[in-house]
Design an enzyme around this catalytic site. Structure first.
Site, short mmCIF file in Angstrom:
data_model
loop_
_atom_site.label_atom_id
_atom_site.label_comp_id
_atom_site.label_asym_id
_atom_site.label_seq_id
_atom_site.Cartn_x
_atom_site.Cartn_y
_atom_site.Cartn_z
N GLY A 96 81.81 114.07 45.62
CA GLY A 96 81.94 112.91 46.50
C GLY A 96 81.01 112.93 47.70
N GLN A 97 79.91 113.70 47.62
CA GLN A 97 78.96 113.70 48.74
C GLN A 97 78.30 112.33 48.86
OE1 GLN A 97 75.87 116.73 48.64
NE2 GLN A 97 75.18 116.24 50.72
N ASP A 120 84.55 112.34 62.66
CA ASP A 120 84.27 111.53 61.48
C ASP A 120 84.71 110.09 61.77
OD1 ASP A 120 83.84 112.31 58.21
OD2 ASP A 120 84.65 110.33 58.69
N HIS A 180 76.94 118.90 55.61
CA HIS A 180 77.93 118.83 56.68
C HIS A 180 79.20 119.54 56.25
CE1 HIS A 180 77.95 115.21 54.20
NE2 HIS A 180 79.26 115.21 54.31
N LEU A 181 79.81 120.16 57.23
CA LEU A 181 81.07 120.87 57.04
C LEU A 181 82.16 119.97 57.60
CD1 LEU A 181 82.28 123.71 56.34
CD2 LEU A 181 81.76 124.37 58.70
N HIS A 182 83.09 119.56 56.71
CA HIS A 182 84.25 118.80 57.19
C HIS A 182 85.27 119.80 57.73
CE1 HIS A 182 83.48 114.90 54.98
NE2 HIS A 182 82.77 115.70 54.21
N ASN A 222 81.13 119.06 50.55
CA ASN A 222 80.96 118.35 49.28
C ASN A 222 79.50 118.44 48.85
OD1 ASN A 222 83.67 117.44 49.14
ND2 ASN A 222 83.21 115.79 50.58
P1 AMP Z 1 80.65 113.23 52.42
O1 AMP Z 1 81.40 112.21 51.61
O2 AMP Z 1 81.12 114.64 52.23
O3 AMP Z 1 79.15 113.10 52.25
O4 AMP Z 1 81.00 112.91 53.93
C1 AMP Z 1 80.33 111.97 54.70
C2 AMP Z 1 81.22 111.69 55.87
O5 AMP Z 1 80.44 111.06 56.89
C3 AMP Z 1 82.39 110.75 55.57
O6 AMP Z 1 83.61 111.41 55.85
C4 AMP Z 1 82.13 109.56 56.49
O7 AMP Z 1 83.33 109.01 57.00
C5 AMP Z 1 81.27 110.16 57.57
N1 AMP Z 1 80.40 109.24 58.29
C6 AMP Z 1 79.55 108.34 57.75
N2 AMP Z 1 78.87 107.68 58.72
C7 AMP Z 1 79.32 108.20 59.90
C8 AMP Z 1 79.01 107.93 61.26
N3 AMP Z 1 78.11 107.01 61.64
N4 AMP Z 1 79.67 108.64 62.21
C9 AMP Z 1 80.58 109.56 61.87
N5 AMP Z 1 80.91 109.87 60.59
C10 AMP Z 1 80.29 109.19 59.62
#
Ligand code: AMP
Ligand code: ZN
Length: 113
Positions: free
Chosen positions: A92-93, A29, A99-101, A86
């Site tokens: 907070g998406q 991330d 995507h799986l954090h 999310n």
């Molecule tokens: P969400 O808020 O669950 O949609 O998560 C989106 C995630 O994508 C966030 O944790 C961001 O930090 C991450 N993110 C956004 N752009 C990038 C990128 N170019 N490379 C890696 N992570 C990213």
């Protein structure tokens, strides 16, 4: 498709990859919320958790297995880690490609913020 994570899958935006197979990609991330913060995504575009269908069962299972593999490789499997998906605005998406954090390396709080 004009989707950030589809661009990452195509290689149009560079990321630090930690795992890849024909269905799944995992990368660091950009804005880590823990010492280990990996995103595990399907190569196929699925917008949100609500859009998962029976056709995706295998892919979603492979995402979990990739997260487990990464946890073991990073040496955090025993201590523990958190997996988060999310869905939509209250959660907070921000990127509408599922995507799986995978978060690890510190004690997590519960309830989450
Ligand atoms: P969400 O808020 O669950 O949609 O998560 C989106 C995630 O994508 C966030 O944790 C961001 O930090 C991450 N993110 C956004 N752009 C990038 C990128 N170019 N490379 C890696 N992570 C990213
Ligand atoms: Zn996408």
């Amino acid at each position: 498709m004009d989707c950030l994570f589809c661009k990452i899958v195509r290689g149009d935006i560079p990321v630090k990859k930690v795992y890849e197979d024909d269905r799944v990609l995992a990368f660091e991330d950009l804005n880590p919320q823990a010492p280990v913060h990996i995103l595990v995504i399907p190569k196929k575009h699925i917008s949100t958790s609500l859009d998962v269908t029976a056709q995706d069962n295998e892919t979603i299972g492979l995402m979990l297995q990739a997260a487990n593999l990464i946890a073991r490789e990073k040496g955090v499997a025993e201590k523990g880690f958190r997996l988060v998906i999310n869905c939509n605005s209250d959660a907070g998406q921000t990127v509408f490609h599922i995507h799986l954090h995978m978060l690890a390396g510190r004690k997590m709080q519960w309830p989450p913020g």
